[in-house]
Design a protein around this motif. Structure first.
Motif, PDB file in Angstrom:
ATOM      1  N   SER A  90      -2.669  -2.462   9.043  1.00 40.34           N
ATOM      2  CA  SER A  90      -3.167  -1.208   8.473  1.00 40.34           C
ATOM      3  C   SER A  90      -4.001  -0.412   9.468  1.00 40.34           C
ATOM      4  CB  SER A  90      -3.986  -1.496   7.219  1.00 40.34           C
ATOM      5  OG  SER A  90      -5.043  -2.392   7.511  1.00 40.34           O
ATOM      6  N   ARG A 111      -4.754   2.889   7.473  1.00 42.88           N
ATOM      7  CA  ARG A 111      -3.766   3.367   6.506  1.00 42.88           C
ATOM      8  C   ARG A 111      -3.269   4.781   6.822  1.00 42.88           C
ATOM      9  NH1 ARG A 111      -5.608   1.063   0.506  1.00 42.88           N
ATOM     10  NH2 ARG A 111      -4.526  -0.934   0.726  1.00 42.88           N
ATOM     11  N   ARG A 163      -9.501  -2.860   2.416  1.00 46.28           N
ATOM     12  CA  ARG A 163      -8.407  -1.889   2.374  1.00 46.28           C
ATOM     13  C   ARG A 163      -8.356  -1.220   1.003  1.00 46.28           C
ATOM     14  NH1 ARG A 163      -4.268  -4.919   2.196  1.00 46.28           N
ATOM     15  NH2 ARG A 163      -5.011  -6.993   2.732  1.00 46.28           N
ATOM     16  N   GLY A 650       1.536   3.737   0.090  1.00 47.12           N
ATOM     17  CA  GLY A 650       1.939   2.640   0.941  1.00 47.12           C
ATOM     18  C   GLY A 650       1.790   1.287   0.286  1.00 47.12           C
ATOM     19  N   ASP A 652       0.565  -2.795   1.523  1.00 44.34           N
ATOM     20  CA  ASP A 652       0.111  -3.803   2.479  1.00 44.34           C
ATOM     21  C   ASP A 652       0.616  -5.161   2.025  1.00 44.34           C
ATOM     22  OD1 ASP A 652      -1.383  -2.104   4.157  1.00 44.34           O
ATOM     23  OD2 ASP A 652      -3.079  -2.156   2.773  1.00 44.34           O
ATOM     24  N   ASN A 674       2.393  -3.157   7.019  1.00 48.56           N
ATOM     25  CA  ASN A 674       1.892  -1.955   6.369  1.00 48.56           C
ATOM     26  C   ASN A 674       3.021  -0.933   6.329  1.00 48.56           C
ATOM     27  OD1 ASN A 674       0.418   1.004   7.172  1.00 48.56           O
ATOM     28  ND2 ASN A 674      -0.338  -0.058   5.356  1.00 48.56           N
ATOM     29  N   ASN A 676       3.740   2.890   5.043  1.00 46.06           N
ATOM     30  CA  ASN A 676       2.818   3.981   4.749  1.00 46.06           C
ATOM     31  C   ASN A 676       3.494   5.327   4.976  1.00 46.06           C
ATOM     32  OD1 ASN A 676      -0.360   4.555   4.540  1.00 46.06           O
ATOM     33  ND2 ASN A 676       0.509   5.972   6.034  1.00 46.06           N
TER      34      ASN A 676
END
Length: 822
Positions: A90, A111, A163, A650, A652, A674, A676
């Motif tokens: 991320s 992110r 996160r 997104g 994770d 990740n 995104n």
């Protein structure tokens, strides 16, 4: 060349992970007798994202990554930001070049959001940002971010990466999440590490089909020592010295005709020397109170290159630079922090009272340059002024548990925070910004970086005050609920209130679901509110990279107001997340989906270009930028503005398997990803009444696409760590999906793609005894590069690769490390 398609990369990583996991499990089953499957379960206690004491990483409502000092050490790079980006999908950390001070103070992102939308803490207290404002063409343009590389990795015990949006818990900036740096705590023992490495690389550029380099030699000496402080207290001293030579990956410069083309640029990492000292201390007092504190200082001296000036540049003095010149920007960065606090119990409350001060100063020098308007009497070295920022934060946190008949006592936390910030711009010497008319085509000030003028000087401060309430309820054995609300008031733009609700349900000991919804905010940085300067920007005009003097105005400046600026307000966000947690013995898997909607993002506007001979719009802008009595050399203006709305979505994914398969052997596999995407859903419009006919777009294609496609939409990291007795091996592979770097607002032919890329890293270690370890490794073993910049885009030869590349553009790095422990 594209190594894998997205689908192929996914399959490759999944297959590799499955095979290695299966092989590891089989090895464990074949070489050892049955053992307790919980014996090697990974479940660290955390303090970020929760105010409930003793909660572990896998028991939290919010997703938290924990990165230990041991894992950080096993990287070829000794930079903290690069190490975190290598390990946490991320986090991204690009390595821009020819972006003035951003070459030296590089921002990291979480992110795919802006660098200043992630809150950074040290020991749970707010970390100050850099004085630098990123105003050139890099990821994070317009932001003033925390310099993670000002903290040495050797001083860190672990890093906790939350996160999830956490403004209601921690305040401004925590839209994307929180990075909490926990310093070492030791009253005895110590260690040292000596690392040396350099690049051995072969690559191709648009005009050079084959080239090799051996450069970027980097030496790092780091160590820490635990000392007793009283009968039970500790003082941990950590120090680091790093010396890095520059790298150069430029292409041939075609502007030298009739002279032959050659490489005139130095496009790559800057030359830097860092010296850093950190202290962390704690001492118990009477009545179960504890006094604690930390302090840190780093001095960084750097030297990066600007765009090369050819021999026939109108600013050149052929008597001084007969072959042209390469201006060098040489900032000195001084970063200081000190904090102290008192912990204990008062009236049944767990109390934490702390005061932290932090400051950052960036002072510029410009070397090997010239002021073209002063020729033949121009100096070649200039003091160009600089920037300074400091921050005081006073915080009080109180926690108490109340038995209200739930499965566990209700955890109630509340507190307050007062903050005072200060930002300053100080001018350089006269020759660094002076303009004397008389030589056609010349510009003001030192070439490469124009010095700050006395008219740019600012000395501004603001204060803010916030209060919060955070309640955590373990309603039943399986159901955990959390809620938080925070109110903050700022002296410069008003107040805001944010909230958060979250919950987790454990179906059994192995499987749980969790979800959260919150609102967030980010106050405009003082740097964004008051930064002003004039710089030379190279802008593609008519297909040619053209130098233009561009002035950045504060949003409250009358010129900026005439161009469309308005006073800055806070960004606001809405965060939604949902995920699962699965664990079974040594295996764990977390999957967390998120959606982050941000309104009124603060951005740096387009360069609004003017010309005395252009159309009506261009002439109107030029007249605003160059009022009567000015030098008449400013060709563009820009300013900070609210008005961009984005939606980021997104997922994770983190899977890990760790097991001791013998008394001396361990396997540790991690596959993390990740996924995104960001969409720009609104851009700012020029307000009515602006005195410009047909006013230009304030946030155009380049900036929109940088938000949407300037960071990887897919990043995967697979790490295998194997050890047996004195031997240890780490294998890491990273996949980055294609990144787009647009160079034109009107012509898609100037779009540059980095391509889908896979990097392979290896490290082998041998422990001679409990005190001495030797490691040898290679990062980017296959010498992977982003796709090179086409010749048509790279008209001056400098920008051979996109500086948006999420892994840089330096190639293969080989290193060795000697570690000592005592």
């Amino acid at each position: 060349m594209h190594i894998f398609s997205n689908r192929a990369a996914l399959l490759a990583f999944a297959s590799a992970g499955a095979l290695l996991l299966h092989a590891g499990t089989a090895a464990a089953q074949q070489t050892t007798p049955p053992q307790d499957p919980e014996a090697t379960e990974v479940d660290e206690v955390i303090v970020t994202g929760t105010r409930v004491a003793g909660r572990t990483r896998l028991d939290t409502i919010a997703p938290v990554d924990v990165i230990s000092s041991e894992i950080l050490e096993r990287q070829g790079s000794t930079e903290l930001a690069q190490g975190l980006a290598n390990l946490a999908p991320s986090i991204s950390f690009s390595r821009p070049s020819i972006t003035d001070g951003t070459d030296t103070v590089r921002p990291a992102t979480l992110r795919g959001l802006a660098p200043d939308q992630t809150l950074v803490l040290i020991n749970g207290t707010r970390r100050h940002t850099s004085a630098l404002v990123n105003v050139n063409g890099s990821i994070g343009r317009g932001s003033a971010a925390v310099d993670l590389n000002a903290i040495p990795s050797i001083a860190i015990d672990r890093v906790e990466v939350l996160r999830e949006g956490a403004s209601a818990q921690y305040g401004s900036d925590a839209i994307a999440g929180v990075i909490n740096l926990r310093l070492r705590e030791a009253r005895s023992g110590g260690g040292a590490a000596f690392t040396y490495g350099q690049y051995f690389t072969e690559f191709a550029t648009a005009r050079l089909p084959a080239r090799s380099e051996e450069d970027g030699q980097t030496f790092t000496a780091a160590g820490w020592q635990g000392l007793p402080l009283g009968a039970e207290g500790f003082l941990t001293v950590s120090a680091e010295y790093r010396d890095r030579n520059p790298t150069s990956r430029g292409d041939l410069d075609p502007r030298l005709a009739p002279r032959p083309a050659r490489i005139t640029s130095r496009y790559g990492d800057p030359e830097t020397t860092d010296a850093t000292l950190y202290l962390n201390a704690g001492i118990p007092l009477q009545n179960a109170f504890e006094l604690y504190g930390f302090a840190g200082y780093q001095k960084r001296e750097a030297e990066s290159a600007a765009t090369p000036r050819t021999w026939n540049n109108p600013n050149n003095d052929l008597n001084v630079y007969p072959d042209g010149f390469l201006p060098l920007i040489a900032p000195t960065v001084d970063d200081f922090t000190v904090g102290a606090g008192l912990k204990g119990q008062i009236a049944g409350f767990d109390m934490d009272l702390n005061l932290v001060f932090g400051s950052n100063e960036v002072a510029y020098r410009v070397e090997d340059s010239i002021n073209g308007s002063l020729v033949p009497n121009s100096p070649t070295s200039f003091d160009a002024g600089g920037l300074a920022y400091d921050q005081f934060v006073l915080g009080l946190d109180l926690v108490r548990r109340y038995d209200v008949g739930l499965f566990e006592p209700l955890n109630v936390a509340f507190g307050a925070e007062a903050r005072r910030e200060h930002f300053e711009i100080f001018a350089g010497e006269l020759a660094s910004y002076q303009f004397l008319p008389g030589r056609p085509g010349t510009g003001a000030g030192s070439q490469g970086f124009i010095g700050f003028r006395p008219s740019n000087e600012v000395d501004e401060n603001r204060h803010s005050f916030g209060v919060y309430l955070d309640i955590d309820a373990q309603v039943t054995e399986r159901l955990n609920l959390n809620g938080a609300v925070r109110f903050e008031d700022f002296s410069d733009f008003g107040n805001t209130t944010t909230g958060k609700i979250a919950g987790r349900y454990d179906f059994n000991d192995a499987f749980a679901i969790r979800a959260a919804a919150s609102t967030g905010f980010r106050a405009p940085a003082l740097q964004q509110s008051y930064f002003t300067a004039t710089a030379i920007n190279f802008i593609i005009i008519g297909g040619v990279s053209t130098p233009v003097e561009v002035t950045t105005f504060p949003a409250t400046d009358p010129v900026a107001q005439s161009l469309g600026a308005r006073p800055l307000q806070a960004e606001e966000s809405t965060n939604f997340s949902a995920g699962i947690v699965f664990r079974q013995g040594p295996f764990e898997l977390t999957v967390d989906a998120y959606k982050i909607e941000i309104t009124d993002r603060i951005v740096l506007s387009e360069n609004l270009l003017g010309s005395p001979t252009g159309n009506a719009t261009s002439q109107a802008i030029y007249n605003l930028l160059n009022p009567p009595g000015s030098s008449g050399s400013v060709g563009g203006g820009r300013f900070f503005i609210n008005g961009v709305d984005t939606t980021t979505e997104g997922v994770d994914i983190v899977g890990r398997y760790r097991r001791d398969y013998s008394d001396t052997g361990r396997i540790d596999f991690t596959l993390a990803a990740n996924l995104n995407t960001t969409d720009v859903t609104r851009v700012p419009a020029i307000p009515t009444g602006v005195p410009i006919p047909n006013p230009p777009i304030l946030f155009d294609r380049i900036n929109v696409l940088t938000f949407e496609e300037g960071t990887p939409k897919e990043k995967f990291v697979f790490t295998a760590d194997l050890s047996d007795g004195p031997l240890g091996v780490t294998f890491k592979t990273q996949y980055f999906s294609d990144v787009l770097h647009p160079f034109s607002n009107t012509n898609t032919a100037f779009d540059v793609h980095t391509g889908d890329k896979v990097l392979l890293d290896f490290e082998g270690r041998y422990d001679f005894n409990d005190r001495v370890q030797l490691a040898i490794g290679v990062n980017n073993a296959t010498d992977e590069y982003p796709d090179f910049t086409p010749a048509a885009v790279n008209s001056n030869g400098a920008l051979a690769f996109s500086n948006y590349s999420p892994f840089g553009f330096n190639g293969r790095f080989v290193y060795g490390r000697l570690s000592l422990n005592w």
